[in-house]
Scaffold this active site. Structure first.
Site, PDB file in Angstrom:
ATOM      1  N   LYS A  35       0.845  -1.198   0.000  1.00 58.11           N
ATOM      2  CA  LYS A  35       0.000   0.000   0.000  1.00 58.11           C
ATOM      3  C   LYS A  35       0.880   1.249   0.000  1.00 58.11           C
ATOM      4  O   LYS A  35       2.092   1.163   0.241  1.00 58.11           O
ATOM      5  CB  LYS A  35      -0.902  -0.015   1.244  1.00 58.11           C
ATOM      6  CG  LYS A  35      -0.111   0.043   2.556  1.00 58.11           C
ATOM      7  CD  LYS A  35      -0.996  -0.184   3.781  1.00 58.11           C
ATOM      8  CE  LYS A  35      -0.162  -0.180   5.046  1.00 58.11           C
ATOM      9  NZ  LYS A  35      -0.954  -0.543   6.234  1.00 58.11           N
ATOM     10  N   TYR A 261      15.331  30.904   7.328  1.00 57.27           N
ATOM     11  CA  TYR A 261      14.176  31.678   7.766  1.00 57.27           C
ATOM     12  C   TYR A 261      14.174  31.856   9.280  1.00 57.27           C
ATOM     13  O   TYR A 261      14.409  30.910  10.028  1.00 57.27           O
ATOM     14  CB  TYR A 261      12.880  30.957   7.385  1.00 57.27           C
ATOM     15  CG  TYR A 261      12.561  30.983   5.908  1.00 57.27           C
ATOM     16  CD1 TYR A 261      12.546  32.183   5.201  1.00 57.27           C
ATOM     17  CD2 TYR A 261      12.253  29.816   5.245  1.00 57.27           C
ATOM     18  CE1 TYR A 261      12.228  32.200   3.843  1.00 57.27           C
ATOM     19  CE2 TYR A 261      11.934  29.816   3.893  1.00 57.27           C
ATOM     20  CZ  TYR A 261      11.925  31.025   3.199  1.00 57.27           C
ATOM     21  OH  TYR A 261      11.607  31.027   1.862  1.00 57.27           O
TER      22      TYR A 261
HETATM   23  C1  LIG Z   1      -0.158  -1.585   6.888  1.00 58.74           C
HETATM   24  C2  LIG Z   1      -0.737  -2.873   7.251  1.00 58.74           C
HETATM   25  C3  LIG Z   1       0.077  -4.008   7.425  1.00 58.74           C
HETATM   26  C4  LIG Z   1       1.581  -3.942   7.440  1.00 58.74           C
HETATM   27  O1  LIG Z   1       2.002  -3.336   8.638  1.00 58.74           O
HETATM   28  P1  LIG Z   1       3.557  -3.216   9.072  1.00 58.74           P
HETATM   29  O2  LIG Z   1       3.482  -2.899  10.505  1.00 58.74           O
HETATM   30  O3  LIG Z   1       4.128  -2.118   8.242  1.00 58.74           O
HETATM   31  O4  LIG Z   1       4.173  -4.525   8.799  1.00 58.74           O
HETATM   32  C5  LIG Z   1      -0.550  -5.226   7.631  1.00 58.74           C
HETATM   33  N1  LIG Z   1      -1.894  -5.312   7.696  1.00 58.74           N
HETATM   34  C6  LIG Z   1      -2.703  -4.235   7.557  1.00 58.74           C
HETATM   35  C7  LIG Z   1      -4.174  -4.382   7.669  1.00 58.74           C
HETATM   36  C8  LIG Z   1      -2.147  -2.974   7.355  1.00 58.74           C
HETATM   37  O5  LIG Z   1      -2.962  -1.915   7.260  1.00 58.74           O
END
Ligand SMILES: *Cc1c(COP(=O)(O)O)cnc(C)c1O
Length: 372
Positions: A35, A261
């Protein structure tokens, strides 16, 4: 497009393959979570590398993310880890994405689309066992809900949940696991076959073997990002991402000059100050005061306010010239700055640093193994 600015992210796909091979349990499948554009690493090349490294499935958060993988020709099973938003079901099913379901409205919309498609559609039922983000709550409703899934003409391919604090909290994680297991037992007792059981994100995959079930679902660990508590380094994961730039301008300034800045950084002595063309638009966190970068193999402090397009680096009396490589994340000489270190300075986590690197920064793919 020609690239003129030297700021770039380099992704080491061998590290991704290595990490997947390292964490994939012998007895369970691995679904690589890609994702958020593969946690900022580029979903398509990373997805391919995870499949080469031993992943058999991919996980995404959005239907759109799954469609993009399909458009790139990736044929592996893809689980959409949230319900298909109303209106997206038809396209998701046409692309062969595997939907998650956990609400009556979600199930209804999906069943309708599946009916219209007139072919078998397999789904994964997500249970909320304590994180209270998405998922069927209370998990005891699983048996009844699973029956509804089957009655709607859908196939149940898996049942899953998600942990809230698997990097730290063994007790809470195991409590969630127990609640998951008892919901699955009830479902089985009601005569429903649950299919693949999965729960473990990176922290659980690495730390708690009993959570691995039929399938693990790591994200951070795949990229060698620290899931928390220094787990990445301790378990031999390799960071896949390096963030590089080069010195654009160098000035020798007298003691007492103020930088950037607001003039909030005053030189206590004459110093060589380097300008580096990366800023908060690129995702270099504006809050990362006190962060360091590597120039000439040494750590140098970022000096003064981080601007939209540029940062200043106090190089002391070092011999620094325009064009010198600057490492924002990665290794140079014997030094290394991890995404986790930068995250600590900025009051955030490594995942948010990686996903926050802007679209203005090109991703280039390199291979560290067998490259001589
Ligand atoms: C993002 C996510 C993962 C992976 O999580 P990590 O802690 O980065 O390994 C797994 N399952 C779901 C439902 C997620 O949203």
């Amino acid at each position: 497009m020609t690239r003129y600015r030297p700021t770039v992210v380099e992704i080491d796909l061998d590290a991704v393959r290595h990490n997947v091979g390292l964490i994939k349990p012998e007895e369970a499948e691995l679904m690589a979570v890609v994702k958020a554009d593969g946690y900022g690493h580029g979903a398509v090349p990373v997805a391919r590398a995870t499949l080469e490294g031993g992943a058999s499935r991919l996980g995404v958060a959005l239907v759109e993310e799954g469609l993009a993988l399909r458009e790139a020709g990736i044929a592996a099973p893809i689980l959409v880890m949230t319900e298909c938003p109303p209106g997206s079901e038809k396209e998701a099913l046409e692309a062969g994405l595997t939907p998650s379901v956990y609400s009556h409205g979600g199930l209804e919309g999906l069943a309708e689309a599946a009916h219209a498609a007139a072919r078998p559609v397999a789904v994964h039922l997500k249970l909320d066992t304590g994180m209270h983000r998405v998922g069927l709550w209370p998990p005891e409703d699983a048996a009844v809900f699973a029956r509804r899934i089957l009655d709607a003409g859908l196939e149940l391919e898996g049942v899953w949940t998600h942990f809230a604090d698997s990097e730290r909290d063994d007790e809470g994680t195991l409590r969630q696991l127990a609640s998951f297991r008892s919901a699955v037992d009830a479902l089985t007792a009601a005569g429903v076959r649950p299919g693949l059981l999965h729960a473990a994100n990176s922290g659980a995959t690495i730390r708690l073997p009993e959570t691995r079930l039929d399938l693990v679902r790591p994200g951070a660990a795949v990229y060698g990002l620290d899931p928390g508590e220094g787990l990445a380094e301790r378990s031999g994961l390799r960071p896949a991402l390096a963030w590089l730039s080069a010195v654009a301008m160098v000035k020798r300034l007298p003691a007492g000059e103020r930088l950037s800045y607001g003039g909030r950084y005053e030189l206590g002595r004459a110093s060589t100050v380097a300008t580096v063309p990366v800023g908060y638009d690129d995702g270099y966190p504006r809050t990362a005061e006190g962060a360091e970068v590597l120039i000439g193999g040494a750590r140098r402090p970022v000096a003064g306010t981080i601007t939209m397009d540029q940062i200043l680096v106090d190089c002391g009396d070092a011999d620094v010239t325009p064009g010198d490589e600057v490492v924002l994340i990665g290794a140079q000489g014997d030094e290394r700055i991890t995404a986790d270190e930068l995250a600590d300075r900025a009051g955030t986590i490594a995942r948010a640093i990686a996903t926050g690197i802007g679209t203005r920064v090109p991703r280039e793919y390199v291979s560290t193994e067998g490259s001589g």
